[in-house]
Write an enzyme that holds these catalytic residues in place. Structure first.
Site, PDB file in Angstrom:
ATOM      1  N   GLY A  74      -5.785  -9.744   6.428  1.00 26.17           N
ATOM      2  CA  GLY A  74      -6.214  -8.371   6.096  1.00 26.17           C
ATOM      3  C   GLY A  74      -7.460  -8.299   5.584  1.00 26.17           C
ATOM      4  O   GLY A  74      -8.625  -9.054   5.889  1.00 26.17           O
ATOM      5  N   GLU A  81     -11.159  -4.830   2.919  1.00 33.03           N
ATOM      6  CA  GLU A  81     -11.898  -5.057   1.963  1.00 33.03           C
ATOM      7  C   GLU A  81     -12.964  -4.155   1.736  1.00 33.03           C
ATOM      8  O   GLU A  81     -14.248  -3.913   1.687  1.00 33.03           O
ATOM      9  CB  GLU A  81     -11.518  -5.508   1.138  1.00 33.03           C
ATOM     10  CG  GLU A  81     -11.590  -7.009   1.418  1.00 33.03           C
ATOM     11  CD  GLU A  81     -10.081  -7.383   1.849  1.00 33.03           C
ATOM     12  OE1 GLU A  81     -10.344  -8.558   2.602  1.00 33.03           O
ATOM     13  OE2 GLU A  81      -8.838  -6.863   2.173  1.00 33.03           O
TER      14      GLU A  81
END
Length: 75
Positions: free
Chosen positions: A38, A41
Site C-alpha cells: 500500500g 496514504e
C-alpha cells in the site's frame, strides 16, 4: 521567526508540489497474500484532518482520535 501566530504561514494544497507515483515491480508475500504494497496514504495526507474539521464544523464537537465514530461524538 514570527512575532505572532497571525504572521505564521500555514501550508495549503497550493503550496504542495506534484506527487510523482512510481510503481515498483516486486512481489512480496510477507506483506500480504496478494504481494501488494500500500502506498495510497502518501497522497492523501490532509484528508483525515479535513474530515475532522468538517465534523467539527457540522457538530461543534472536536474529535482528536481516529477513526471518527458516533460514540466519540457523543462523549
Amino acid at each position: 521567526m514570527n512575532h505572532s501566530l497571525a504572521e505564521y504561514h500555514v501550508a495549503a494544497n497550493a503550496d504542495v508540489h506534484d506527487v510523482e507515483v512510481i510503481f515498483v515491480d516486486e512481489h512480496d508475500e510477507v506483506v500480504n497474500p496478494l504481494g501488494a504494497k500500500g502506498l495510497g496514504e502518501i497522497g492523501i495526507v490532509g484528508v483525515a484532518a479535513a474530515i475532522a474539521n468538517a465534523v467539527w464544523h457540522a457538530t461543534g464537537k472536536r474529535v482528536r482520535e481516529l477513526p471518527i465514530t458516533p460514540d466519540r461524538l457523543l462523549k
